[in-house]
Design an enzyme around this catalytic site. Sequence first.
Site, short mmCIF file in Angstrom:
data_model
loop_
_atom_site.label_atom_id
_atom_site.label_comp_id
_atom_site.label_asym_id
_atom_site.label_seq_id
_atom_site.Cartn_x
_atom_site.Cartn_y
_atom_site.Cartn_z
CB SER A 1 -1.00 0.17 1.18
OG SER A 1 -1.53 1.15 1.28
CE1 TYR B 1 -3.67 -2.16 5.60
CE2 TYR B 1 -3.02 -0.11 4.92
CZ TYR B 1 -3.54 -1.27 4.81
OH TYR B 1 -3.74 -1.43 3.43
N1 LIG Z 1 -8.95 -0.77 -0.88
C1 LIG Z 1 -7.80 0.29 -0.83
O1 LIG Z 1 -8.04 1.40 -0.61
C2 LIG Z 1 -6.48 -0.51 -0.57
C3 LIG Z 1 -5.42 0.48 -0.72
C4 LIG Z 1 -3.99 0.05 -0.48
C5 LIG Z 1 -3.91 -1.38 -0.30
N2 LIG Z 1 -4.93 -2.01 -0.03
C6 LIG Z 1 -4.59 -3.49 0.15
O2 LIG Z 1 -5.10 -4.44 -0.69
C7 LIG Z 1 -5.33 -5.65 -0.43
C8 LIG Z 1 -7.00 -6.15 -1.03
O3 LIG Z 1 -7.83 -5.27 -0.11
P1 LIG Z 1 -9.03 -4.87 -0.90
O4 LIG Z 1 -9.25 -3.18 -0.70
O5 LIG Z 1 -9.26 -5.67 -2.17
O6 LIG Z 1 -10.12 -5.41 0.27
P2 LIG Z 1 -11.62 -6.51 0.34
O7 LIG Z 1 -12.27 -5.69 -0.85
O8 LIG Z 1 -12.19 -5.89 1.85
O9 LIG Z 1 -11.14 -7.70 -0.09
C9 LIG Z 1 -10.32 -8.56 0.89
C10 LIG Z 1 -10.44 -9.87 0.55
O10 LIG Z 1 -9.29 -10.65 1.46
C11 LIG Z 1 -10.08 -11.67 2.22
N3 LIG Z 1 -9.62 -11.94 3.34
C12 LIG Z 1 -9.51 -10.98 4.47
N4 LIG Z 1 -9.17 -11.32 5.44
C13 LIG Z 1 -8.72 -12.80 5.21
C14 LIG Z 1 -8.09 -13.54 5.91
N5 LIG Z 1 -7.57 -13.60 7.22
N6 LIG Z 1 -7.55 -15.08 5.24
C15 LIG Z 1 -7.81 -14.99 3.81
N7 LIG Z 1 -8.58 -14.06 3.31
C16 LIG Z 1 -8.82 -12.84 3.87
C17 LIG Z 1 -11.60 -11.39 1.95
O11 LIG Z 1 -12.29 -12.50 2.06
P3 LIG Z 1 -12.71 -13.23 3.29
O12 LIG Z 1 -13.51 -12.07 4.06
O13 LIG Z 1 -13.95 -14.31 2.71
O14 LIG Z 1 -11.96 -13.83 3.77
C18 LIG Z 1 -11.40 -10.61 0.67
O15 LIG Z 1 -11.45 -11.48 -0.63
C19 LIG Z 1 -5.35 -5.74 1.07
O16 LIG Z 1 -4.05 -6.32 1.56
C20 LIG Z 1 -5.12 -4.18 1.47
O17 LIG Z 1 -4.32 -3.87 2.58
C21 LIG Z 1 -6.30 -1.84 -0.17
#
Ligand SMILES: NC(=O)c1ccc[n+]([C@@H]2O[C@H](COP(=O)([O-])OP(=O)(O)OC[C@H]3O[C@@H](n4cnc5c(N)ncnc54)[C@H](OP(=O)(O)O)[C@@H]3O)[C@@H](O)[C@H]2O)c1
Length: 259
Positions: free
Chosen positions: A139, A152
Amino acid sequence: MSRGLAVVTGATAGIGREFAEQLAGRGHDLLLVARDRERLAGAAADLATAHGVEAEGFDADLSREDDVVRLADRLARSPRLAVLVNNAGFGSRGKLAEIEVERQAAMIRLHALAPMRLTRAALPVLLGNRAGAVVNVSSIAGFVYSAGNANYCATKAYLTTFSEGVAAELHGTGVQVQALCPGFTRTEFHGRIGTPVERHPDFAWMSARAVVAHSLRCLDRGGPVVCVPGLGYRLLVGAIRLVPRSLIGWVTRRRYDRV
Ligand SMILES: NC(=O)c1ccc[n+]([C@@H]2O[C@H](COP(=O)([O-])OP(=O)(O)OC[C@H]3O[C@@H](n4cnc5c(N)ncnc54)[C@H](OP(=O)(O)O)[C@@H]3O)[C@@H](O)[C@H]2O)c1
């Protein structure tokens, strides 16, 4: 013809789901990882039908060591492994002294320990094939520290630095490692922690589709290792590197106290 197996963690929503979509579009078979079994089965069926690839769900909570070991074992036994995307993650909000410690410990295991173990399991296979890639979804938060988000930011800093180090070790092998560092991306991430998206201006948001397309373009070009989607965010990262570190604390403290 399949272009090999792509394993995506956190593949049922947001950035991970989009990786699954775009990698299937490129002809990769899929192993999709998340906790919610029903959602996994639905995603696997939809992607297999839409792209004519094989897609399988692997339910695992990657903040648990036994589940990570189970998945690592599967990777080590997958000779067709071509891409590993360590994407599963979650956010939190609150000062360390006031928030639940177990959730923060789980965050370190999910964002740092799991990607390290899974990368370690994948590398012998990829090196044996002299091809392939590991994408660690870090991130923009890893470039800063922040009041209300201390753990985080620290886990994402680990993931970026870890990726850079492993990439240096892999130079010339045909195997790539990328630290993907998105800024605000429209997914379920912010809703899951109850952060109102209106807190951030419209122009700050990117789509998961654009983030993932940029990541795959970086891999196609052979770099950079630290891949930041969006010109605005690349300029921001450049600026962050120039300002004194103490200023970051001042800005994030004021911001946290205001909301
Ligand atoms: N969205 C943003 O603004 C942003 C910005 C920078 C970086 N990121 C990073 O991008 C990555 C993906 O985030 P996203 O924004 O796509 O989030 P999201 O839409 O909330 O999706 C999260 C995914 O991770 C899975 N997950 C969560 N906890 C888990 C666990 N303990 N074991 C296995 N799977 C798990 C969830 O499915 P289940 O709940 O079914 O397990 C879901 O498939 C993360 O690492 C986040 O830090 C996000």
